[in-house]
Design a protein around this motif. Structure first.
Motif, PDB file in Angstrom:
ATOM      1  N   TRP A  87       0.810  -1.218   0.000  1.00 11.02           N
ATOM      2  CA  TRP A  87       0.000   0.000   0.000  1.00 11.02           C
ATOM      3  C   TRP A  87       0.838   1.260   0.000  1.00 11.02           C
ATOM      4  CZ3 TRP A  87      -4.790  -0.532  -1.407  1.00 11.02           C
ATOM      5  CH2 TRP A  87      -5.443  -1.746  -1.178  1.00 11.02           C
TER       6      TRP A  87
ATOM      7  N   ARG B 126       3.487   1.931  -1.785  1.00 13.44           N
ATOM      8  CA  ARG B 126       4.210   2.237  -3.033  1.00 13.44           C
ATOM      9  C   ARG B 126       3.272   2.853  -4.075  1.00 13.44           C
ATOM     10  NH1 ARG B 126       8.755  -2.204  -3.337  1.00 13.44           N
ATOM     11  NH2 ARG B 126       9.279  -2.081  -1.115  1.00 13.44           N
ATOM     12  N   THR B 127       3.874   3.520  -5.064  1.00 10.68           N
ATOM     13  CA  THR B 127       3.031   4.089  -6.115  1.00 10.68           C
ATOM     14  C   THR B 127       2.652   3.037  -7.160  1.00 10.68           C
ATOM     15  OG1 THR B 127       5.082   4.892  -7.044  1.00 10.68           O
ATOM     16  CG2 THR B 127       3.652   6.510  -6.000  1.00 10.68           C
ATOM     17  N   THR B 128       3.544   2.099  -7.449  1.00 12.85           N
ATOM     18  CA  THR B 128       3.129   0.982  -8.307  1.00 12.85           C
ATOM     19  C   THR B 128       3.338  -0.307  -7.528  1.00 12.85           C
ATOM     20  OG1 THR B 128       5.320   1.046  -9.287  1.00 12.85           O
ATOM     21  CG2 THR B 128       3.537   2.028 -10.568  1.00 12.85           C
ATOM     22  N   PRO B 129       2.361  -0.602  -6.688  1.00 16.54           N
ATOM     23  CA  PRO B 129       2.521  -1.724  -5.763  1.00 16.54           C
ATOM     24  C   PRO B 129       2.336  -3.074  -6.438  1.00 16.54           C
ATOM     25  CG  PRO B 129       0.487  -0.498  -5.343  1.00 16.54           C
ATOM     26  CD  PRO B 129       1.061   0.030  -6.608  1.00 16.54           C
ATOM     27  N   ILE B 130       2.874  -4.108  -5.820  1.00 12.06           N
ATOM     28  CA  ILE B 130       2.585  -5.471  -6.257  1.00 12.06           C
ATOM     29  C   ILE B 130       2.058  -6.271  -5.070  1.00 12.06           C
ATOM     30  CG2 ILE B 130       4.255  -5.485  -8.145  1.00 12.06           C
ATOM     31  CD1 ILE B 130       6.143  -7.028  -6.291  1.00 12.06           C
TER      32      ILE B 130
END
Ligand code: SF4
Ligand code: SF4
Ligand code: SF4
Lengths: 235, 417, 248
Positions: free
Chosen positions: C107, C109-113
């Motif tokens: 949650w 991060r800007t491009t989360p995995i």
């Protein structure tokens, strides 16, 4: 909770819109009344009431009660209401047509149009015997509004006195002259009404403070409506 | 297009009205939130969490947005397949709403997805066992179909005869494909929740979820057509076609009744109704949803006198829409909260972005109505004083050929003296 | 061989060596979150005086594999359920649907995995056991062939029927899992769901999805039929009207 939040937000916006509309209507009416009391009928010559805005097919004969006649090859005539009336009328709840076989007389009421609790009766444009009625109108009275000159026809008559009747009707340039006169008369009528009675027109105003031709009659109070009926849908 | 630009140039600044102001405020906050969302990430802008991974953007923007666009397939089917041509005047605004609705859903997804730049993966990486996969494909295909269904209006405006004729030629297959895609798609949004039997509250979980989603979307679609027509009347002074809308109200009674009966029966069979004797949080929400959003509109619209007048009809339809919105949010949020162990409430940024998207939808609709022939005028109205020859010819053949049946009851007009 | 993990809660002393080993193996930040997160793939919880591990159950018919629209999850024949971050579009359906609430999102991060235990699939591929099983000092977490571990669990249940509750968790739950658990206290009191069906959850959605071709074919035919009939009726009417017009 989220469901409630969303539902309340929606209701809030709708509520706000109702308030906005109410305020706008009041303001517009004040403007209108102010204009009217300033006294020039020209102020009320509004863009929506100009003759170019109304359709007037060339081959039709118009009765002064705003019904038209179309002469058919078969010798029958078709009868309907004109664009002027259709526009002013607004929504239509029901239309009562004469039964087949009935005889009608020029200038005598032969069709009734109901809107809410009020009824307008229209004069027959020619003498004749009803030989067909537009069945579609019963299902969809709105046809009258959408397509007054074709699919919204009222009845077909077998004329009985055409030669004597036709001179009472207007066709071609005469019809255009007459329409202009009718519009001027309408201006005057509205002007006088508004000067006497400030609340006769409820909410019939556009954003720019002008009058709306569309559905104007819906906004008239009962008395003014009756007055309109007597002056414009006359024999 | 150039013409439009000119038209815009020579008008002065549009007047500031209340709603334009509201729109500007919403659009501005929405833009700020959008920037924040992409620069800071989902965690910083939303109240989503591992316990509650789907929130307002899925529950409202996607589930509800798609449902409210359902008027598109209902009305096109009625007009083009069942050939009830008198409903033609409402096809265009409805298709436009549906198209905007789907574009709105795709935009919302671009905000909600964690990796929006990979949205195209669904096209090339297939998992046909995933409901989400079906949803993705249906959204894509149906948006295309809606764009095609809408394109003749644009071609008409630009006077492009050929492409317009091509689209017209395939219009029937297009409508059929559209109806099938919508059926699949509306129901598959319900199927999404089939996989969480132990998480979704028994008042909403049911093996019939896909059916409920489909039927309720149909009712909501019809209700949207009614409400939207009245909005158009208010905004564009376009006349409300009561004689067209009233039958829609009647149809809503049928669809809503089917929906209500199905749901109550299903709950009874699974024994979930017993929990309603002492309704807690979920129970109250359920009662609110079914009472105000299903039962009340059925009652209102079933009374012919209420249905025949505009205020009654619009109120009934409006309530049905609220009920529909509640159902989607109850499934996606209310019913999931207990199992998640946390209560979810959206952050202001989630709310602001949703509002901005809706506002943008309204604005685009307004512009489209202004610059495209959405509400067709009567064919002869524009042509001025002269009546075209076909018009007279057509009237002639109508009397000769039309089998005139007397109106029932054939009585003398009222008020004849 | 189909790899599986057997966790015996009666042997666990709560040393958290497995957690530390996992963090080290997967280069995760050293701080241990109290619950599963994207940065802590396994935790040891103390409940009712017993310790219980949390990690991905590596279901036999995994919900996460079935729900992912882009097939980012895959069940390997050797046991692990692994995730390919390069496919993931971030719809988070896996997080919402997993019956064990295992997949977690980045949650912050800007491009989360999505992140979760992958049974150390790379170690298994080269014949090693997962890091947590290798490091466990008491044998509470052991790795082996699923069938053999089931046999082992049965032996333990039989040998000490008073110690254990008579249930091998993961044998049948949601169609079976590749992480099996034994416990001395009832599983619900360890915070482990008792109410899962034995049928794999993906069958629930498949029941609806498998109807799609039918809807397309039957619906298409039906709609076309309706159009044909109504259209023809109009054509006939028009023809009649024209004829009548000619005569009249
Ligand atoms: S426990 Fe959850 S994440 Fe792990 S394999 Fe099963 S469904 Fe997938
Ligand atoms: S979040 Fe990623 S891994 Fe999970 S279901 Fe969506 S695409 Fe698949
Ligand atoms: S199997 Fe590997 S990834 Fe899973 S908890 Fe153990 S060490 Fe971590």
């Amino acid at each position: 909770m989220v469901a409630i939040l969303v539902v309340f937000t929606i209701i809030l916006f709708v509520g706000a819109d109702l308030v906005v509309q109410w305020v706008r209507q009041r303001r517009a009416r004040t403007v209108l009344v102010a204009q009217a009391s300033r006294g020039s009928a020209a102020d009320l010559l509004l863009p929506t009431l100009q003759p170019e805005r109304f359709s007037l097919p060339g081959g039709l004969f118009f009765h002064r009660g705003h019904t038209w006649v179309n002469l058919l090859f078969s010798g029958q005539v078709k009868v309907g209401v004109d664009d002027f009336l259709q526009r002013l009328l607004g929504h239509v709840d029901a239309i009562t047509l004469p039964p087949i076989g009935v005889e009608v007389k020029q200038g005598q009421p032969f069709v009734a149009i109901r809107q809410g609790g009020r009824t307008a009766t229209l004069p027959a444009p020619v003498d004749g015997v009803v030989c067909a009625v537009n069945g579609e109108l019963a299902k969809a009275p709105g046809l009258l509004k959408r397509d007054p000159y074709t699919r919204g026809w009222l009845v077909a008559l077998r004329p009985t006195n055409l030669a004597a009747n036709l001179p009472q009707l207007r066709v071609g340039e005469n019809a255009l002259v007459w329409l202009k006169a009718e519009l001027a008369r309408l201006q005057e009528f509205l002007h006088i009404t508004l000067t006497i009675k400030r609340d006769a027109l409820v909410g019939a105003t556009a954003a720019d403070g002008g009058l709306l031709a569309d559905g104007l009659l819906e906004h008239l109070d009962d008395e003014t409506w009756a007055e309109f009926q007597a002056r414009f849908l006359r024999a | 297009m150039r013409k439009d630009a000119e038209a815009m140039n020579d008008t002065r600044w549009p007047e500031i009205t209340f709603w334009r102001l509201v729109f500007l405020v919403l659009a501005a906050t929405g833009t700020v939130v959008a920037i924040l969302r992409y620069s800071r990430g989902l965690g910083a802008t939303t109240n989503l969490s591992d316990q509650f991974p789907w929130g307002l953007w899925i529950g409202f923007d996607v589930l509800t947005g798609v449902g409210l666009a359902a008027g598109g397939f209902t009305i096109t089917a009625v007009v083009h397949l069942f050939n009830l041509k008198r409903f033609t005047p409402i096809v265009r605004p409805t298709v436009l709403t549906a198209f905007l609705g789907y574009v709105f859903v795709i935009l919302a997804l671009l905000f909600d997805l964690g990796q929006p730049h990979r949205i195209w993966h669904a096209i090339v990486m297939w998992n046909p066992r995933s409901v989400m996969f079906e949803v993705a494909w249906c959204v894509m295909l149906y948006t295309t179909v809606l764009a095609l269904e809408f394109s003749p209006i644009v071609f008409e405006r630009l006077n492009l005869e050929r492409p317009r004729r091509i689209v017209r030629a395939i219009s029937v297959p297009l409508v059929i494909v559209g109806v099938i895609l919508s059926t699949l798609h509306q129901s598959s949004l319900g199927s999404l929740y089939l996989i969480v039997p132990m998480k979704l509250h028994p008042l909403w979980y049911s093996p019939l979820l896909p059916v409920f989603f489909f039927v309720s979307a149909m009712a909501a679609g019809l209700a949207m057509v009614i409400v939207e027509s009245s909005l158009c009347q208010r905004a564009f002074n376009h006349h409300l076609e009561m004689d067209l809308l009233e039958p829609l109200g009647r149809a809503m009674v049928v669809v809503l009744s089917v929906y209500g009966i199905l749901r109550v029966q299903d709950l009874a069979r699974r024994g979930a109704l017993l929990g309603l004797r002492r309704p807690g949080y979920e129970g109250s929400m359920f009662l609110l949803e079914m009472g105000l959003g299903v039962l009340l509109p059925i009652i209102l619209l079933a009374i012919p006198r209420v249905r025949a007048r505009q205020p009654g009809l619009v109120t009934g339809a409006f309530l049905a829409i609220l009920g529909f919105v509640m159902h989607r949010l109850n499934v996606s949020v209310t019913g999931m909260e207990r199992a998640a162990g946390v209560a979810y409430f959206p952050s202001w940024m989630e709310i602001a972005l949703s509002l901005a998207l809706v506002a943008a939808g309204f604005a685009v609709f307004g512009l489209a109505v202004r610059y495209l022939p959405i509400f067709p005028e009567a064919p002869h109205r524009a042509s001025g004083v002269e009546a075209p020859a076909w018009l007279l010819a057509r009237s002639a053949s109508m009397v000769a050929g039309g089998s005139p049946e007397p109106l029932s009851p054939p009585s003398a007009p009222a008020g004849v003296k | 061989m189909k790899g599986a993990i057997l966790f015996d809660s009666t042997k666990c002393i709560g040393c958290e060596a497995c957690v530390a080993a996992c963090k080290e193996k997967h280069d995760l930040p050293a701080a241990i979150d109290p619950k599963l997160t994207a940065y802590t793939w396994t935790v040891v919880e103390q409940r009712n005086k017993a310790f219980v591990r949390r990690l991905c159950m590596h279901c036999e018919s995994p919900t996460c594999v079935s729900v992912c629209p882009v097939e980012a999850f895959r069940k390997e024949p050797s046991g692990p359920v692994v995730y390919d971050a390069s496919r993931c579009i971030g719809c988070r359906y896996c997080i919402m649907a997993c019956p064990f609430d295992v997949p977690k999102y980045q949650w912050d991060r800007t491009t989360p995995i999505v992140q979760k235990c992958n049974m150390c699939a790379d170690r298994i591929a080269v014949g090693k056991e997962p890091a947590c099983a290798a490091v466990c000092p008491t044998g509470a977490t052991i790795f082996g062939d699923r069938d053999q571990l089931i046999g082992e669990a049965r032996v333990r249940l039989k040998a000490a029927p008073t110690t254990y509750v008579p249930h091998i968790y993961g044998l049948e739950e949601v169609g079976g899992t590749s992480v099996l658990m034994l416990s001395s206290v009832p599983f619900p009191s360890l915070g482990i769901r008792p109410d899962l069906p034995v049928t794999p959850l993906p069958t629930l959605t498949w029941k609806a999805l498998s109807k799609v071709p039918d809807v397309v074919v039957v619906g298409g035919a039906l709609l076309y039929g309706i159009w044909w009939i109504t259209n023809r009726r109009i054509r006939v009417q028009e023809a009649l009207a024209q004829e009548a017009a000619k005569k009249g």
